[in-house]
Scaffold this active site. Sequence first.
Site, PDB file in Angstrom:
ATOM      1  N   TYR A 126       0.827  -1.183   0.097  1.00 52.54           N
ATOM      2  CA  TYR A 126      -0.202   0.050  -0.128  1.00 52.54           C
ATOM      3  C   TYR A 126       0.855   1.334  -0.032  1.00 52.54           C
ATOM      4  CZ  TYR A 126      -3.690  -3.270   1.276  1.00 52.54           C
ATOM      5  OH  TYR A 126      -4.627  -4.448   1.395  1.00 52.54           O
ATOM      6  N   THR A 127       2.155   1.306   0.749  1.00 55.58           N
ATOM      7  CA  THR A 127       2.747   2.340   0.656  1.00 55.58           C
ATOM      8  C   THR A 127       3.752   2.523  -0.398  1.00 55.58           C
ATOM      9  OG1 THR A 127       4.702   1.096   1.889  1.00 55.58           O
ATOM     10  CG2 THR A 127       2.744   2.389   3.243  1.00 55.58           C
TER      11      THR A 127
END
EC number: 5.6.2.2
Length: 828
Positions: A126-127
């Site tokens: 996600y990052t």
Amino acid sequence: MQDHLVNETKNIVEVGIDSSIEESYLAYSMSVIIGRALPDARDGLKPVHRRILYAMHELGLTSKVAYKKSARIVGDVIGKYHPHGDTAVYDALVRMAQDFSMRLELVDGQGNFGSIDGDNAAAMRYTEARMTKASEEILRDIDKDTIDFVPNYDDTLKEPDILPSRLPNLLVNGANGIAVGMATSIPPHRIDEIIDALAHVLGNPNAELDKILEFVKGPDFPTGGIIYGKAGIVEAYKTGRGRVKVRAKVHVEKTKNKEIIVLGEMPFQTNKAKLVEQISDLAREKQIEGISEVRDESDREGIRVVIELKRDAMSEIVLNHLYKLTTMETTFSIILLAIYNKEPKIFTLLELLRLFLNHRKTIIIRRTIFELEKAKARAHILEGYLIALDNIDEIVRLIKTSPSPEAAKNALIERFSLSEIQSKAILEMRLQRLTGLERDKIKEEYQNLLELIDDLNGILKSEDRLNEVVKTELLEVKEQFSSPRRTEIQESYESIDTEDLIANEPMVVSMSYKGYVKRVDLKAYERQNRGGKGKLSGSTYEDDFIENFFVANTHDILLFITNKGQLYHLKVYKIPEASRIAMGKAIVNLISLAPNEKIMATLSTKDFSDERSLAFFTKNGVVKRTNLSEFGGNRSYSGIRAIVLDEGDELVGAKVVDKNAKHLLIASYLGMFIKFPLEDVREIGRTTRGVMGIRLNENDFVVGAVVISDDSNKLLSVSENGLGKQTLAEAYREQSRGGKGVIGMKLTQKTGNLVSVISVDDENLNLMILTASAKMIRVSIKDIRETGRNASGVKLINTADKVVYVNSCPKEEEPENLETSSVQNLFE
């Protein structure tokens, strides 16, 4: 088949298991030390951090391009350079992106990268991340042959052995790591101060630490806070090891009728959420008095933890307790341990500064050589261009008449004495370079290259010139990353003495049978006439009752002695203050009592003077005396051994004995008293048994004791049915220690058995009587008649309850007359 097994056996080498384990563990240790846990002294990076930054560099993730998924970066790192778990690599990447962990972030993260509350970062899928300008400076010039490359783990790629690191990363961002048998803990610093110190050392190779301390004030943590005391800083910079106290930065805001403490900056590496929870727990358990509410009001603007105080609370006292009991004050251990030349070493600050400068000099020399060779190669080609431009017509003719490119190249070499590189460059030159404008550009470029070559040669030949380049680049880094100091530094460590902030007032300290303790202002109890009904002194749980109470000043030291012969000590003000009817706090929250361990005696003293001693009395009649000084120290919570008990015996009481004491008197449940000289019980050590004080009849046991300084001392005896009397000490004849004693109080069915005997020399004192149902009455001692030793006494309290304890206390009108000697001890 058998021949095959024989051949296999011949290849087996026997080794001792101890030597094999030793060699294997040594190899493992060195692998952890060099390849995992400790940073390099030059670039300040551990291998995993170095590999992450290099992988991002190879991906082209500069600070000006779009972010890439963290999973992509982690995949490249573990696939190419770091054959370990993806979680470890991602955790390292996340930390480099946290502004509360790094003084100068090396990774620019997008997404959830965790928080100071201990929240984990989002999953790597996600990052996203990219390099920061700071990490670009660490990798700057890596493509100019400034460092050595080594094979990666599978020998298919090359990775950097060290990074050029234009900024002093080790001291700016610090490092933490635990290796095998050693650990590093290098605090972060303000980059402005470190570069100023580097510039000074560069110009003054023999610089002393005192001068460096004018530039480097101390650590500068990303979370701010206050460092108290410079001694630990100086020690760390001088020896490589030291400790500093770090406190949260707070301020007090005043509202209409109360104060609030606002916490704005945290000690480094402190979890804010856990700190808030810790403060709340301490307030709820009354270990810190005066806090009504704790709430976290932190937002994007910064940290704001609000501690709301009660109306009568003093912020200075609450803060002092918060610093002592929570992580609002921490100790940061400084260990300047790093790797240099493949070996771990503890450095001083000056050594680290010089090491970085030497590293930068090496980088600049290698870069200069690289740029010089490149400039010379280009100048060589330009010289060929200039020859060609001066003889362009002939060169064109030679090329046109040559049967092949190779022949043309050889003809140019032979005719104009050109090198092979020059002739090849001429053949590859575009026709547009023959214009007048291009001719001027070539001449200008050539002239500039000659000046550059001269300048680069000057750097290599002159130490001063080299130092000038190092300093210039450092100042450029300082200008780019300069920032204000975040951590305040106080010259000395100052701890507020809580006692100085607490009034020295008399308190009634009470304890229930089940171990609930509290202190109440003496003024809360009113004096009544003899025969009164009493006033409720405190509510208790079912099947519990107040069995012990005494009067002491808030600054006095309370000594708690248990039935198992253990002694604990605690300041009176550390006992939670409560209302008269409150149940109090469990004593096990204040001292560490073992299962089935019960407090049997509580004494009050001003200090642990060696001029006094403690006398201990056991249920079976043993007495022992030990110097009071043997019980001092800091073991208040865990306790200290006071007496060794026989099997089946237990401690029932204790007394403070001063230099005026002459006799000891022991009283039993069946009314037998024995008085013997104090000298009969000599002082002995803590871990001893004692001697026989009174020889008891069957079903009898000791209930109390008194220290007598003069035969005119008055003793007050009270029975369980509430009868009492005063008797002069001279009424009890002196006997030898270990006898059966004499009748001290006439006991009948009306009186019940003896509960206690106390000393009451001051008739201005009151007598406090406590019953099993928690009723307490104060009676003036002068109203109690003096009788002989064989009398039963007069009725002191009208109640069907059994008396459980009695004690003397100052009159309410004269609390200032309270002395240690007036505080009596209670026995079961």
